[in-house]
Design an enzyme around this catalytic site. Structure first.
Site, PDB file in Angstrom:
ATOM      1  N   ASP A 149      -9.970 -24.864 -28.208  1.00 49.99           N
ATOM      2  CA  ASP A 149     -11.603 -25.002 -27.895  1.00 49.99           C
ATOM      3  C   ASP A 149     -11.836 -24.406 -30.065  1.00 49.99           C
ATOM      4  O   ASP A 149     -11.293 -24.199 -30.480  1.00 49.99           O
ATOM      5  CB  ASP A 149     -11.981 -23.739 -27.637  1.00 49.99           C
ATOM      6  N   ASP A 185     -18.655 -32.860 -32.171  1.00 52.21           N
ATOM      7  CA  ASP A 185     -19.368 -32.758 -33.303  1.00 52.21           C
ATOM      8  C   ASP A 185     -18.914 -33.347 -34.851  1.00 52.21           C
ATOM      9  O   ASP A 185     -20.161 -33.753 -35.611  1.00 52.21           O
ATOM     10  CB  ASP A 185     -19.189 -31.013 -33.120  1.00 52.21           C
ATOM     11  N   ASP A 204     -21.075 -28.104 -23.975  1.00 55.79           N
ATOM     12  CA  ASP A 204     -21.041 -28.107 -22.115  1.00 55.79           C
ATOM     13  C   ASP A 204     -21.529 -28.410 -20.823  1.00 55.79           C
ATOM     14  O   ASP A 204     -22.465 -28.539 -20.819  1.00 55.79           O
ATOM     15  CB  ASP A 204     -20.109 -26.654 -21.649  1.00 55.79           C
TER      16      ASP A 204
HETATM   17  C1  GLA Z   1     -16.515 -23.776 -24.785  1.00 55.35           C
HETATM   18  C2  GLA Z   1     -16.090 -24.497 -24.350  1.00 55.35           C
HETATM   19  C3  GLA Z   1     -16.134 -24.331 -22.689  1.00 55.35           C
HETATM   20  C4  GLA Z   1     -14.867 -23.139 -22.159  1.00 55.35           C
HETATM   21  C5  GLA Z   1     -15.496 -22.323 -22.993  1.00 55.35           C
HETATM   22  C6  GLA Z   1     -14.637 -20.985 -22.700  1.00 55.35           C
HETATM   23  O1  GLA Z   1     -18.168 -23.822 -24.395  1.00 55.35           O
HETATM   24  O2  GLA Z   1     -16.709 -25.585 -24.299  1.00 55.35           O
HETATM   25  O3  GLA Z   1     -15.194 -25.282 -21.804  1.00 55.35           O
HETATM   26  O4  GLA Z   1     -13.380 -23.439 -22.147  1.00 55.35           O
HETATM   27  O5  GLA Z   1     -15.826 -22.099 -24.459  1.00 55.35           O
HETATM   28  O6  GLA Z   1     -14.955 -19.899 -23.183  1.00 55.35           O
END
Ligand code: GLA
Length: 402
Positions: A149, A185, A204
């Protein structure tokens, strides 16, 4: 002098050998399950074992779902005295290696999550400065997939940060699928191919048909927002490197029709198919959608071509994807608020994909039509295709030259 030359050649060849990702992984879009959409950080050993059991018992493993991925929230708040990560001892009392062994014993693969920053998005220890230690820890646990991430990464450049983790994974000698999650991004499709096997193209996902939910500095995106978000990136996808439209929300309070459309779209867009619902509790209809062989075969087609929008007429979205052996997949999605009587005259809709040099001329090529969700033959393309499509539902077909 000669010695120096030999030495520098050696160093050069070692660093070239290490600067690569594991090849021959994810030759078709990865399929699996991820804990985040339904459980957030509320995950534990019993839940994950139950999910592994359900993947087998519900026929999902046999349908192709392979990776069981623990998202954020699996680790202890601190590293151990050697700087190594370990699982939260309350949530995962048997430890991560034992959990991986259980997942493997079910014929599944073990996926895990961390972050390129100092902390993960939920505030657990991130990998920044610990990349090689963490990669080795995962390899020791038998990890097969890492979602990486992008929270808390101030001053980092995405390409370099992901490269460092790629090299750390490669140095372990264990083949690990590397899932880049920096939300699109910095155009990861432009540099991701040499670094990872899939990259997120958006922020997300959230379980709505076409909404945007703001959270201050960022938003969550509904199904059609994600589909419409990126233009012209399909050329970057292919075997071993995929545009990732995020974990699916199939089964998470969408209608059955929306579930089918969502699944059909992820399939035709060659996105990884990572389930995000509680598969232990899924309805029979959701399970049927997720395990549909014909739809999965379109996604897993060996050419690995990402489909694209062909038209939008009468609020019917039509998306197409060239497949191996000159077959094509077509999805018609009804965006109207009422049922739609489709009448599709093939002769007015020759299809082509300039990027991949594929085309079909329906005057000369008559094709058989298979309805994938209903596993039914719908005749051939010599006559217009007539079908009723419910509100937000999808008709997904595969056509094969006679
Ligand atoms: C980010 C990612 C999600 C998830 C969360 C976990 O938002 O894009 O898919 O993994 O973090 O905290």
């Amino acid at each position: 002098m000669k010695k120096l030359l030999v030495l520098s050649l050696l160093v050069l060849s070692i660093s070239i050998a290490e600067s690569q990702k594991s090849e021959n992984l994810a030759l078709t879009p990865p399929m699996g399950w991820n804990s985040w959409n339904t459980f957030g950080c509320d995950i534990n050993e019993e839940l994950i074992k139950g999910i592994a059991d359900a993947m087998v018992d519900n026929g999902l493993r046999d349908a192709g779902y392979e990776y069981l991925v623990l998202d954020d929230g699996w680790m202890a708040m601190e590293r151990d005295e050697n700087g190594r990560l370990y699982g939260d001892p309350v949530k995962f009392p048997s430890g991560m290696k034992a959990l991986g062994d259980y997942i493997h014993s079910k014929g599944l693969k073990f996926g895990i999550y961390n972050c390129a920053g100092f902390k993960t998005c939920a505030g657990y220890p991130g990998s920044r400065g610990y990349e090689y230690i963490d990669a080795q820890t995962y390899a020791d646990w038998g990890v097969d997939f890492l979602k990486y991430d992008w929270c808390n990464t101030e001053k980092l450049k995405a390409e370099g940060a992901y490269m460092t983790m790629r090299d750390a994974l490669y140095a372990t000698g264990r083949p690990i699928v590397f899932s880049i999650c920096e939300w699109g991004d910095s155009d990861p499709w432009k540099w991701g191919k040499e670094i990872g096997h899939l990259w997120r193209v958006s922020g997300d996902i959230i379980n709505c048909w076409d909404c945007e939910v703001g959270h201050g500095s960022w938003s969550s995106w509904g199904i059609w927002k994600i589909i419409n978000m990126r233009k012209d990136i399909r050329k970057y996808a292919g075997p071993g490197h995929w545009n990732d439209l995020d974990m699916m929300e199939v089964g998470n309070d969408l209608t059955d029709a929306q579930n089918r459309s969502h699944f059909a779209m992820w399939s035709i867009l060659a996105s990884p198919l990572i389930m995000g619902n509680d598969i232990r509790e899924a309805s029979a209809e959701t399970n049927k959608t997720l395990s549909n062989k014909g739809v999965i075969a379109v996604n897993q087609d060996k050419l690995g071509i990402q489909g694209f929008r062909f038209s939008n007429e009468d609020n019917i979205e039509t998306w197409i994807k060239p497949l191996a052996n000159d077959d094509w997949a077509i999805v018609f999605v009804n965006l109207n608020e009422e049922d739609f009587e489709l009448k599709w005259d093939w002769l007015k809709h020759d299809m082509g994909d300039d990027i991949n040099n594929k085309s079909i001329d329906f005057k000369n090529d008559i094709c058989e039509i298979k309805d994938l969700f209903n596993n039914k033959n719908l005749g051939d393309t010599s006559k217009p295709l007539k079908a009723k499509i419910g509100v937000n539902d999808a008709l997904m077909i595969r056509i094969t030259k006679k």
